[in-house]
Design a protein around this motif. Sequence first.
Motif, PDB file in Angstrom:
ATOM      1  N   SER A  40     -20.119  27.390 -68.383  1.00 41.49           N
ATOM      2  CA  SER A  40     -20.053  25.942 -68.232  1.00 41.49           C
ATOM      3  C   SER A  40     -20.826  25.290 -69.368  1.00 41.49           C
ATOM      4  CB  SER A  40     -20.623  25.512 -66.879  1.00 41.49           C
ATOM      5  OG  SER A  40     -22.027  25.665 -66.881  1.00 41.49           O
ATOM      6  N   VAL A  41     -20.438  24.065 -69.697  1.00 41.90           N
ATOM      7  CA  VAL A  41     -21.144  23.316 -70.743  1.00 41.90           C
ATOM      8  C   VAL A  41     -21.366  21.871 -70.297  1.00 41.90           C
ATOM      9  CG1 VAL A  41     -20.229  24.696 -72.663  1.00 41.90           C
ATOM     10  CG2 VAL A  41     -19.009  22.638 -71.934  1.00 41.90           C
ATOM     11  N   THR A  42     -22.296  21.229 -71.004  1.00 41.17           N
ATOM     12  CA  THR A  42     -22.531  19.798 -70.836  1.00 41.17           C
ATOM     13  C   THR A  42     -22.279  19.140 -72.191  1.00 41.17           C
ATOM     14  OG1 THR A  42     -24.121  20.051 -69.031  1.00 41.17           O
ATOM     15  CG2 THR A  42     -24.351  18.069 -70.378  1.00 41.17           C
ATOM     16  N   ILE A  43     -21.557  18.034 -72.193  1.00 43.41           N
ATOM     17  CA  ILE A  43     -21.274  17.328 -73.444  1.00 43.41           C
ATOM     18  C   ILE A  43     -21.911  15.944 -73.384  1.00 43.41           C
ATOM     19  CG2 ILE A  43     -19.483  16.389 -74.961  1.00 43.41           C
ATOM     20  CD1 ILE A  43     -17.615  18.569 -73.870  1.00 43.41           C
ATOM     21  N   VAL A  44     -22.813  15.687 -74.352  1.00 41.07           N
ATOM     22  CA  VAL A  44     -23.484  14.391 -74.418  1.00 41.07           C
ATOM     23  C   VAL A  44     -23.084  13.707 -75.728  1.00 41.07           C
ATOM     24  CG1 VAL A  44     -25.692  13.180 -74.409  1.00 41.07           C
ATOM     25  CG2 VAL A  44     -25.413  15.263 -73.051  1.00 41.07           C
ATOM     26  N   THR A  45     -22.652  12.456 -75.625  1.00 40.38           N
ATOM     27  CA  THR A  45     -22.269  11.662 -76.796  1.00 40.38           C
ATOM     28  C   THR A  45     -23.257  10.507 -76.905  1.00 40.38           C
ATOM     29  OG1 THR A  45     -19.964  12.257 -76.392  1.00 40.38           O
ATOM     30  CG2 THR A  45     -20.357  10.407 -77.871  1.00 40.38           C
ATOM     31  N   ARG A  46     -23.925  10.428 -78.082  1.00 35.51           N
ATOM     32  CA  ARG A  46     -25.003   9.445 -78.260  1.00 35.51           C
ATOM     33  C   ARG A  46     -24.786   8.592 -79.503  1.00 35.51           C
ATOM     34  NH1 ARG A  46     -28.223  13.853 -77.135  1.00 35.51           N
ATOM     35  NH2 ARG A  46     -29.404  13.701 -75.206  1.00 35.51           N
ATOM     36  N   GLN A  83     -23.463  11.139 -82.312  1.00 34.81           N
ATOM     37  CA  GLN A  83     -23.770  12.569 -82.230  1.00 34.81           C
ATOM     38  C   GLN A  83     -23.190  13.131 -80.940  1.00 34.81           C
ATOM     39  OE1 GLN A  83     -25.906  13.210 -84.940  1.00 34.81           O
ATOM     40  NE2 GLN A  83     -25.411  15.377 -84.755  1.00 34.81           N
ATOM     41  N   VAL A  84     -22.416  14.193 -81.056  1.00 34.65           N
ATOM     42  CA  VAL A  84     -21.853  14.854 -79.874  1.00 34.65           C
ATOM     43  C   VAL A  84     -22.500  16.233 -79.768  1.00 34.65           C
ATOM     44  CG1 VAL A  84     -19.748  15.740 -78.772  1.00 34.65           C
ATOM     45  CG2 VAL A  84     -19.663  13.629 -80.138  1.00 34.65           C
ATOM     46  N   THR A  85     -23.163  16.478 -78.655  1.00 29.24           N
ATOM     47  CA  THR A  85     -23.886  17.742 -78.477  1.00 29.24           C
ATOM     48  C   THR A  85     -23.315  18.501 -77.293  1.00 29.24           C
ATOM     49  OG1 THR A  85     -25.865  16.589 -79.258  1.00 29.24           O
ATOM     50  CG2 THR A  85     -26.190  18.757 -78.285  1.00 29.24           C
ATOM     51  N   ILE A 133     -29.134  28.142 -70.197  1.00 28.64           N
ATOM     52  CA  ILE A 133     -29.721  29.460 -70.480  1.00 28.64           C
ATOM     53  C   ILE A 133     -31.058  29.492 -69.761  1.00 28.64           C
ATOM     54  CG2 ILE A 133     -30.678  28.644 -72.708  1.00 28.64           C
ATOM     55  CD1 ILE A 133     -30.327  31.589 -73.668  1.00 28.64           C
ATOM     56  N   GLY A 134     -31.225  30.455 -68.887  1.00 25.79           N
ATOM     57  CA  GLY A 134     -32.428  30.505 -68.060  1.00 25.79           C
ATOM     58  C   GLY A 134     -32.566  29.214 -67.283  1.00 25.79           C
ATOM     59  N   SER A 135     -33.730  28.582 -67.419  1.00 25.82           N
ATOM     60  CA  SER A 135     -33.950  27.330 -66.693  1.00 25.82           C
ATOM     61  C   SER A 135     -33.675  26.118 -67.578  1.00 25.82           C
ATOM     62  CB  SER A 135     -35.384  27.282 -66.162  1.00 25.82           C
ATOM     63  OG  SER A 135     -36.271  27.383 -67.256  1.00 25.82           O
ATOM     64  N   GLY A 136     -33.252  26.379 -68.854  1.00 26.07           N
ATOM     65  CA  GLY A 136     -33.015  25.265 -69.768  1.00 26.07           C
ATOM     66  C   GLY A 136     -31.576  25.201 -70.264  1.00 26.07           C
ATOM     67  N   GLU A 137     -31.418  24.587 -71.430  1.00 23.61           N
ATOM     68  CA  GLU A 137     -30.098  24.436 -72.038  1.00 23.61           C
ATOM     69  C   GLU A 137     -30.209  24.836 -73.499  1.00 23.61           C
ATOM     70  OE1 GLU A 137     -27.039  22.508 -70.979  1.00 23.61           O
ATOM     71  OE2 GLU A 137     -27.757  22.934 -68.963  1.00 23.61           O
ATOM     72  N   ARG A 138     -29.173  25.503 -74.026  1.00 22.86           N
ATOM     73  CA  ARG A 138     -29.152  25.768 -75.467  1.00 22.86           C
ATOM     74  C   ARG A 138     -27.954  25.055 -76.070  1.00 22.86           C
ATOM     75  NH1 ARG A 138     -25.494  30.222 -76.956  1.00 22.86           N
ATOM     76  NH2 ARG A 138     -24.524  30.947 -75.037  1.00 22.86           N
ATOM     77  N   THR A 139     -28.140  24.595 -77.305  1.00 23.07           N
ATOM     78  CA  THR A 139     -27.060  23.884 -77.996  1.00 23.07           C
ATOM     79  C   THR A 139     -26.086  24.898 -78.565  1.00 23.07           C
ATOM     80  OG1 THR A 139     -28.543  22.058 -78.530  1.00 23.07           O
ATOM     81  CG2 THR A 139     -26.555  22.272 -79.886  1.00 23.07           C
ATOM     82  N   ILE A 140     -24.806  24.746 -78.234  1.00 27.12           N
ATOM     83  CA  ILE A 140     -23.819  25.666 -78.813  1.00 27.12           C
ATOM     84  C   ILE A 140     -22.960  24.995 -79.883  1.00 27.12           C
ATOM     85  CG2 ILE A 140     -23.786  27.173 -76.784  1.00 27.12           C
ATOM     86  CD1 ILE A 140     -21.055  26.043 -76.111  1.00 27.12           C
ATOM     87  N   ALA A 141     -22.941  23.677 -79.921  1.00 27.40           N
ATOM     88  CA  ALA A 141     -22.211  22.991 -80.993  1.00 27.40           C
ATOM     89  C   ALA A 141     -22.702  21.554 -81.090  1.00 27.40           C
ATOM     90  CB  ALA A 141     -20.709  23.010 -80.732  1.00 27.40           C
ATOM     91  N   GLU A 142     -22.623  21.013 -82.319  1.00 22.53           N
ATOM     92  CA  GLU A 142     -23.062  19.643 -82.547  1.00 22.53           C
ATOM     93  C   GLU A 142     -22.147  19.013 -83.601  1.00 22.53           C
ATOM     94  OE1 GLU A 142     -27.473  17.811 -82.058  1.00 22.53           O
ATOM     95  OE2 GLU A 142     -27.244  19.674 -83.174  1.00 22.53           O
ATOM     96  N   TYR A 143     -21.742  17.776 -83.365  1.00 21.12           N
ATOM     97  CA  TYR A 143     -20.819  17.114 -84.287  1.00 21.12           C
ATOM     98  C   TYR A 143     -21.318  15.705 -84.574  1.00 21.12           C
ATOM     99  CZ  TYR A 143     -17.982  20.853 -82.389  1.00 21.12           C
ATOM    100  OH  TYR A 143     -17.545  22.079 -81.983  1.00 21.12           O
ATOM    101  N   THR A 144     -21.005  15.229 -85.780  1.00 26.44           N
ATOM    102  CA  THR A 144     -21.399  13.880 -86.165  1.00 26.44           C
ATOM    103  C   THR A 144     -20.153  13.070 -86.501  1.00 26.44           C
ATOM    104  OG1 THR A 144     -23.430  14.770 -87.089  1.00 26.44           O
ATOM    105  CG2 THR A 144     -22.836  12.534 -87.737  1.00 26.44           C
ATOM    106  N   LEU A 145     -20.071  11.892 -85.904  1.00 23.00           N
ATOM    107  CA  LEU A 145     -18.988  10.970 -86.225  1.00 23.00           C
ATOM    108  C   LEU A 145     -19.595   9.692 -86.800  1.00 23.00           C
ATOM    109  CD1 LEU A 145     -18.174  12.287 -83.108  1.00 23.00           C
ATOM    110  CD2 LEU A 145     -16.010  11.411 -83.972  1.00 23.00           C
TER     111      LEU A 145
END
Length: 196
Positions: A118-124, A164-166, A171-183
């Motif tokens: 599963s993933v989480t996608i955040v757009t900022r 920024q799209v992250t 992973i464990g009790s946290g989150e790791r970034t698997i991809a990042e994009y800039t628009l």
Amino acid sequence: MTDTHCPAPIAFADVVDYWAGELTRAEEDRIEEHVFSCADCARDFAAAEALARGITAVAREGRLHSVVSDAILNRLAADGVRIRMYTLEGAGIIPCAVWADDDLVVSRIRADFAEVDSVTIVTRQASGEEISRVSDIAVRPGQREILNAFSAAHLRKLPSTRVQVTVTAPIGSGERTIAEYTLEHAGAFDRLTGRR
Ligand SMILES: [Zn+2]
């Protein structure tokens, strides 16, 4: 789907897939046969399909921030929803904008989703303010892209800003970034007169 006497009621997810045309012929037949012979499910199916069709209205009213499938986009396009698509892949800055006659803007996010469930996608925005956050998106084995849909009405309110799209995975009790994009979001444009 409560208050039903049916021993095997049809799941709402199946109704959405049915509406989007994502089911196999055999699965469609199973649902249709069941609905024709089961008054409880016929009633629920009608209500659920009305809800699924409501996605079109929701997209136009500016409230949709969601993960969709190509089948759902095809169905929305057939219903007259105007869709603008940006593909997010690799490094580099992707220029983007929203036009006056867009209904839906879709980020087609391509990444290596192997070894994540599963993933989480955040757009900022550049200010750090979130445009959208979609959490716990299930990833199927072999899946290569995720389609994140935004109401154009919502994006038209944004200033021109770097975006920024992250994509993160637990992973464990946290989150790791698997991809990042800039628009580079240029803002909202009118088809005829250019920049508003
Ligand atoms: Zn039933």
